[in-house]
Design an enzyme around this catalytic site. Structure first.
Site: not given
Length: 130
Positions: A104, A90
């Site tokens: 995401d 991330d």
């Protein structure tokens, strides 16, 4: 990303936006902390189920097609990270939300569009007669 920005490092871009390299062993948006391989496998199986369950109903419209492409693309992207490094990489940090990635976003947008296409597969707006 991995080579240029070590895990935990942060590069401010705007007052509310940074690139922050983190490894997420949980699910989307760092929920549930560390999970075993069973949860990602369950998510993949759920996606396969959605693709084949009642296909005639939700594949009529472009919205459903886009939703499934976004869901599948995001799921595959995160699955590749999990298989490659054992966690999802991330990097988008809004400072008021857990760090996340574009996969995401694709999964979230795809799920929303799929829900809309299931609720209104003909493309009509709420309150309109079909």
């Amino acid at each position: 990303m991995e080579r240029r920005l070590p895990v935990g490092e942060r590069i401010p871009i705007l007052p509310w936006l940074s690139l922050t390299h983190v490894h997420n062993t949980g699910i989307a948006f760092s929920l549930l902390g560390s999970v075993s391989w069973i949860l990602p496998a369950g998510i993949a199986l759920t996606l396969v189920f959605l693709v084949f369950y009642n296909k005639a109903r939700w594949t009529r419209g472009t919205r459903a097609h886009i939703a499934l492409l976004a869901l599948a693309g995001g799921a595959i992207g995160n699955l590749i990270d999990r298989l490659r490094v054992g966690a999802v990489i991330d990097y988008i940090d809004l400072s008021v939300w857990p760090v996340f990635n574009l996969a995401d976003v694709a999964v979230t947008v795809g799920a929303g569009l799929l829900l809309l296409s299931l609720l209104r597969p003909d493309g009509t707006r709420a309150g309109e007669d079909s």
